[in-house]
Structure formats: structure tokens, C-alpha cells
Enzyme design. Sequence first.
Site, PDB file in Angstrom:
ATOM      1  N   HIS A   1     -13.583 -19.445  15.679  1.00 51.38           N
ATOM      2  CA  HIS A   1     -12.786 -18.478  14.910  1.00 51.38           C
ATOM      3  C   HIS A   1     -13.570 -17.881  13.742  1.00 51.38           C
ATOM      4  CE1 HIS A   1      -9.285 -19.290  17.261  1.00 51.38           C
ATOM      5  NE2 HIS A   1      -9.207 -20.561  16.895  1.00 51.38           N
TER       6      HIS A   1
ATOM      7  N   ASP B   1     -11.394 -22.410  25.274  1.00 49.30           N
ATOM      8  CA  ASP B   1     -10.439 -22.971  24.317  1.00 49.30           C
ATOM      9  C   ASP B   1      -9.098 -22.270  24.521  1.00 49.30           C
ATOM     10  OD1 ASP B   1     -10.657 -24.480  21.357  1.00 49.30           O
ATOM     11  OD2 ASP B   1      -9.089 -22.957  21.440  1.00 49.30           O
TER      12      ASP B   1
ATOM     13  N   HIS C   1      -7.139 -21.207  22.315  1.00 54.36           N
ATOM     14  CA  HIS C   1      -6.969 -20.120  21.357  1.00 54.36           C
ATOM     15  C   HIS C   1      -8.015 -19.037  21.616  1.00 54.36           C
ATOM     16  CE1 HIS C   1      -5.401 -23.788  19.421  1.00 54.36           C
ATOM     17  NE2 HIS C   1      -4.487 -22.982  18.910  1.00 54.36           N
TER      18      HIS C   1
ATOM     19  N   ASP D   1      -7.929 -27.823  24.370  1.00 50.23           N
ATOM     20  CA  ASP D   1      -6.516 -27.777  24.003  1.00 50.23           C
ATOM     21  C   ASP D   1      -5.644 -27.099  25.054  1.00 50.23           C
ATOM     22  OD1 ASP D   1      -8.001 -25.596  23.366  1.00 50.23           O
ATOM     23  OD2 ASP D   1      -7.342 -25.453  21.290  1.00 50.23           O
TER      24      ASP D   1
END
Lengths: 438, 564
Positions: free
Chosen positions: A112, A151, A153, A240
Site C-alpha cells: 500500500h 493479496d 486488498h 488474506d
Amino acid sequence: MLKAAHSLGIVFFPAFDWALSPTHPEREERLLYTQDQLEEEGVFDIEGIAEVKPLVADVADVERVHFTFPETELVTTRSHLVAAGGAMRAAQLVLSGARDKAFALVRPPGHHAMKSVHGTRGFCAINNEAIMIEHVRETHGARRIAVVDTDCHHGDGTQDIYWHDPDVLFISLHQDGRTLYPGTGFPAECGGPKARGRTINIPLPPQTGDEGFLMVIERVVRPILDDFKPELVINSAGQDNHFTDPITDMNVTARGYGRLNELLNPDIAVLEGGYSIQGALPYVNLAIVLAMAGLDYSGVVEPDLEPARVRQSNRTTEYVKRLCGELPRLYFNPPPDTSLTRENGYFVRRKEIFYDTDNIRETQMEFLRDCEHCPGFLRLETRSNRVPLSLGIEAPVGVCGACAEEARRQFEDAQLKGGFRYAQLIDRVNKIYQRIGF
Amino acid sequence: MQWGMLLGIDVGGTHTDAVVIDESGIAASCKVPTEHGNLLASVESVIDCVCRQVPAAEIERLNLSTTLTTNAIVEGKTEEVGVLAVGGPGIDPTDFMLCRHFHALSGAIDHRGQLIRPMKESELAAAVAACRKDGIRAYAAVSKFSPRNPGMENRMAEVIGEAADVVTRGHALTGRLNFPRRLATAYFNSAIWRLFNDFADAVGKSLRRLGLSAARVNILKADGGTMPLSMAREMPVESILSGPAASIMGIISMCDIVHDSIILDIGGTTTDIAIFAKGAPLMEPDGIAIGSHPTLVRSLLTRSIGVGGDSALSVLAEEVRVGPQRPGPAMAAGGGHPTLIDACNHLGLAGHGDIARSRAGIERFAADHSLKPEELAQRAVDAAVGRIRDEVRAMVKEVNERPVYTIHELLEGRRIVPSKIYIMGGPAEVLKMPIFKAFSLSVSVPQSYAVANAVGAALTRTTRSVELFADTEQLRLHIPTLGVSRVIEPDYDLEAARRDAARSLLSFMRAEGVPSREENVEITQASSFNMVEGGRLVGRNIRVKCQIRPGILHRYKELLGRLC
């Protein structure tokens, strides 16, 4: 005795003495059970698998990639530099020929973290993969690189860093941004004007299982990779999507991750998120390690796995099938960007960035020189509730001499005229890295 | 104050050495050839020999290092073992099938020691019945994560019951993780159990016959310490590969080592290398390997290379090499091919045996390869010392690159920088100067290096390590190797765990009749992790490792340095 089909280096660094805060998901305990599992399985005794100590990235490695404000030392901790150094070590193992593949099991994550860094967002301060890639480009010469971010996200930081880079293909598979942080990563985001189709976003509906993920890898990711022919394939391996993850809503299993890795066949994997530290990480990490080494991972079955509960619905399958039909054209025949603004020979974007971890709001004006000879240099004017108006100028790898010169001139101009609290120059062509204002 | 005498015996591959030590130093020493097929005879004859120099009745203790179990394993003279293995998620246990009677059972325990799938009693009963049918009397029972929850291994032992003379349960050997290594360690323990116990009985008889019935017997381990015979009878696997450790402990007992140092034991065919950090010998990170089987048997870190005094010279593509072949003794000792010792004789570094034969051999060999004799001899010595130096450097580098898991250790961790070299073995004195030149480090050769192994055996103390694992959410504490498993309070913390680990270890040792000093107990790892669920602290996961570190018996500390 077991022997790995592909030799594998594992840079395992759990940072047992570092946490964002005592009960934060990014805490000391995160890789504890992973270590237990890998030790108990005797993974490091398998012929062809070795455990390796990370490097420590230095400030120069960070400032080859990021504009950091007010300064690198204030937006990073030592653990960030070790995590980035772990990724660098992984790349070094592969590029030196010492290992066929490498897995950097490091924390904290980095995907991120964007080009400009004012603080920490989504648990990330600096981008481990980007620091690794630019280190590789600077020291080993490899240029054409693919990053596949698995991931849950959206890898908005990596996307931002490589948005204008036609030599880095970035593909992100994630839970649909309408249902999860950071709320971006839609198919329409497919790269800057000079790198159209080099960013591919694949948002998946909540509760997508192994079937959906593997379908996307087979039908979208693999054909694009086969066409792009990168020198290195990097997997941003967030864990995740696992059915036990506490902050996401997907249904992937450890064996699903193993199969995903087998299909993707990355040279390097770098751990990203994943916070089901007891129910998922020990098993997912083990499955990835075994898959990367070319060993059987079919026995890695989570204790609480109920196949019926993680099977995705027919509706999801149909939806993913449709996505698989539509998405490849984003790469093979990318649509023009209709929202583009072009002023005085520059493509201009205005961006608002929120740092959830540190509660910072950043506003950016981004200018990309529209050069007919090269991808153009980048000028970034940025301010936030923490940092007054500051400037970052980058002449990336592959820009023409004229652009590099103009980048330098604008940096000097900013020093003479003032108006910026901090200014940073990244000139990859002439390897000049400067900062002023502190 | 008057103490009894200590007898140290090292049964090596070629010789069996013995020394008797009293408070003034070495009171007697002997060396006899090892009778390979009858180690007991070698032990008896060397005891016989020293007892002609000192009164047998005054020997209070016998510390014995023997190749008995190592040889049995290498030569495959081991007993058939029934191995019962419970896997669980992850790598299939049948990938580690060690023997014919290997039974993988279903069931699983997870990394926190929680039972996630019970063992199938019907499978267990069938496996035991199959082993019984084949006449198996020795068993190994191992489950994944048994150090965190020994329940399954205990249950397997219970069901095997009377059918066995020995059942080795994995967690009873060590509390460290590594299922494949634990399987191998438990297997070997059972495979050599009977052989070792028969030997122990025979040694006991011999001692009585030779008038040493009062002597307590300890067995040397690869970690440089000893274990009482009673303990060795239960875990004979700990007696493997103790030879190099005996020599290293010899150096420790003779010289007061305080710095980062290198130990070289240069023999006829090989050189063994060990590293000391701040005066303490380094250990293998996980355990020693027996053949191609890594185990969890703790061991000093040693490497062996094929360079020794009798290593043959060869010339290949203009490069002069030494070893690893050893076609026979040096020409100085009547051999037919020039060796490192012959080169040293030629250069005047040594004066071993028939120097004229060495010179003639070197001259002829040099002529065959169009080299000057001096050049050949010098290049041979340089090659030998160069190989030792390269290996030492590689080893130090490997140690300095060992993984660490905290930022503190990574950034502030200590690096090993050797500042001194100790050499022992036959060619030690001869190679002192060349090694000094190659390393540019201070080099020392202890006076009594020829019997260092037996001195080390005699003077080393009893060692033991334990691992404690506590989980304040499950309110459980385990010290697997001591069989401790008890309930703890929710506020149990790292301090309490450190104290409990050290106390349990000391009281166990004292109960075994081994007087152990608190100052020798060392906590080697202590960590406490907050366990968080749903943003809430639910408990602490605490791990402590502690050991009685290898070293020499306290009351002989005064001897330190006097034999160096």
C-alpha cells in the site's frame, strides 16, 4: 529423503521484537506459528531449501523509489528497512543463480506504500517489492518485470509506483474495492498514458474460493504473462484471501494457495498481508514453500477446513467467468483513458490519498511530461496535514536524455525559486539522488 | 582437601586413550590400539594399564566416550524398530519412512498443542499387532508437535505396553520442534538401545572385576558434556559421535580460552575444526546428522576435512594438492607415497621418523612432475594450510550468517571474529608456524595435546538442556523432556517461566545424583508473545530454553591454563 525440484531460498524474518502497537494485527506474534510449523515440518532440512538472513535496505535503496517527506528516517522504522532488505536478499539469491526461487517471509508488508510517502497506510510505509525491483534494475540490469499481487486488498501502492512504467506489468487480484479497503482496483484503472494495459485489476466478489482464483490465474493472468515475457515474475503474496482471515471475506484454502503458486510459477514471492495468524498463515506459508520447491503440498489441509463451507456459489462462478472473458482485452487492446487532462505538454492528475494507519490526508498534483521519445519524467507536488507543499521529481529508468535534463533543471529551479518545503530528485539515468529542505 | 581421581577414556577409531587426573594434573595415561570388534576389551585393557600407575580404588569416576553406538549405526548392526508416527496437516510422514516397520497413523495436534483430530485407536492397535507378529521388541512413538502436547505419544506407549522392552517417545528426548528429526532420533534411540544396555552391563562387570566398583560411570555426549550411565541407558542415542567433542573439551580443560577462537585437531587423515565464541564452544543449530539422517541430538559444531599428516601429495594440472587420500603411512614411517609429514621433514619443519626416506620420496615425486623438491614441499604445506584456512573462513562466515529473528539481533548481533588458534593432534607442533603465517593469528599448541581427548572426557561436566512451553490462554505448562505438564495461573509470565525452567532442570539433575551448580545454568532463549484475538489480549505464549552448559568440572578449574 525429500529433495526440492527447484532450489528455494527462504528469507525468514519474523521481527519478533517489533509491532505497530501491542494488539495491532501487525504484531510480534504474526509469524510465530508459521515458524513453529516450518520448523516442525523440518522444511529447512529438505535438500535444496535453505534459510537465509535478510539484508538491511539503506536510505539510498528507499530513495531510489520513493519521495519521502519530510525524510526517510522519519517515515520508516528499522523493521521497514529489514523487510525491504529481505525482499532485496530474495532477489539477489535468484539473480545470482544461487537459488532457482526465493520467498521473502518478512514483515511489515509494503504494497500500500505509494510513490510519495508521508507516513504509514494499510500497515505499509515503504514498498518492499518496488525497492527490490529498483535495486535489481540498478545492480543486475533486468528491466522487464511482472508483479502479480495476490493479496486480498488492492495493491494500490505498487500500482501507483508503476502506473507510468511500460516495463513493469502489475496485476492485482483482490476482493472487490466496493467491499474492502482501500476501495480501489477497478478494471478501468489500467495504467497511465504511456503504460496503458500495464496495470491490470481483477476485482473478485466476496466469498470467491479456490475455483475462482485459479480460473482467473489460468484464463487471465497466465496468458498475459506469457505474452509480456518478463525477465522476473514476482508474487506479492498476501495470505488474506484465506477463509479464516479476520478482516476480509474470501474462501481460499492453503492448497488453493499452493496451486495458485504452482500455476503462477513466480521467481520470487514476497509476503504481504494475512492476519489469520493461527488458522491460515502456518498452513498457507507451508503450502507456498512446498509449491515453490516443487514438492507435494496436498497434505497441507487446515484443521478447521469444511469443504462445503468454502465452496463458492454458482453465481460467483458465473461472475468470475464473465470477468475472465472481458479482462484480457485490457492488456491486449487497452482502451484509451478518457479522463486524461493534458496541459502544456504534461499529463496532469490530481490525487487525494488517505493514510489510515497514521491519519494523514495527502493531496498531490502529478505532472508527466508527454515526450515522443520516452515514457517521460514525473513531477509530483504534494502536501498533507503533516508536510507543507513539497516536490518530487523523477527521471525513471528508460527516459531520454532531454527528459532527464529537464527533470534536473526543474529540480534546480525549485531550489532557486523556493516555494517547496522539501524537494527530492531521483535521476535514474545519471544516478543522481538529491534532496533539499532539511 | 583430597578428592578421588577421575578416569577419562576415549575409545577412538584407531586408539583408545585413557588418563587419570587428580588435583595436581595428569596422574596416569595410557594408549592402546582399539580392538574394533570388541570395544569392551579395549576399555578393559586401557583401565588395566592405568591401574598399574595409580590405585584403582581411588578412582571415583569414569567418564567414557565410545564409538559403540556410532559404529553400530554406520555398520547397520541395529535392532529392528517398530515406528509409530502421527502426522497431521503438512508433509506426509511416510516421506520419512526410516525402516520396514513404519506405521503412519491418523490424528493431529496443532502448533499450539491443541488436539485437532484424535488418534484412531483401531489403527494404533492394528499397527502394534503387526509389529508384535513380526517379533518387534523396540518401538519409537512420535507425533507432530508432541513437545507441545505429549498426549498421543504417551497413549501410544501405553498401548504398546508389555509388547516392548523399550518405547522411545519423541518428546522425552527433546522439547525442540522438528518432526522428521524427532522421528529419526527416536528411531535410532530404540535401534541401539539393547546394544548399549548390554555394553553398559558388561562395563559394570568389568569395573567390579578390576576393582573400580566404587566409580560412578558417565557417558560422553556430542555436546561436550556427559550423562550418568542411568540416563544413557534410556537415551543411548545421546552417546553418538562424541569423539570430536572429547578433544574439544580437552582443549577447554587445558587452556583458559576466553576469546573468539578456532580449534584445529589435526590427525593422520583429517582435520577437525571447531569454533569458540567468547571462550564457549558453538553448537550445531539443530542437532547432529547420523549419515544422511539429521537428528535432534545436540552437538558441538565441528567440521572435518580430509587433510592430515598422512594425507598423500598429488599434482594435478600443475596444482599441488594434499589429501584427501591416505594410501598408507608417511614415507618417514615406511610408507610408499610422500605425505604432508614427508614434505614437512623435507623443509626441516619436522623431524619425524626416517628423514632420509622422506627426502628421497619428495625428490623422486618432484622429479616426476618437473618440480624442484623444495618447491613441491613448500607448495604442499601451503596447500594443506590453505585448505584448512578456507574451510575455517567458510565456517565462520556460515556462523555469522545464521538466521536471527529479531531486529535487535540482526542489527546489533555479535559477529565472530577469531583472534586465536589452538592446535592439537600429531602434526600440531609441526604445522604451528605455517598456520600462523596463513592466518596471521596467535597460535598455541597445548603441552599434552596427544591425550587431550581423554583429558576432555575426564574433566567435562554433566550437561542437560530443557525446553519450557507455557500458554496462559490454555493455562498449561509443559517441560516435555522432564515429563512436566501442569496447570498455570493466567498471570504466569516470562520471569516465572525462566525461574521454573532453571529450577526444574537443577532439581532433576540433583535427583539423578548429579551435583549441579546454579551458575552453570544458562537461559539460551526466553520469549513471551502476546496472543491477541479480535483485538483483545487473550494470553501469553511463552518459550524458554535453558541448559547446563558444557564446561569442565568446577573443582578442576584451577588446572586451567596449567596444561596449556
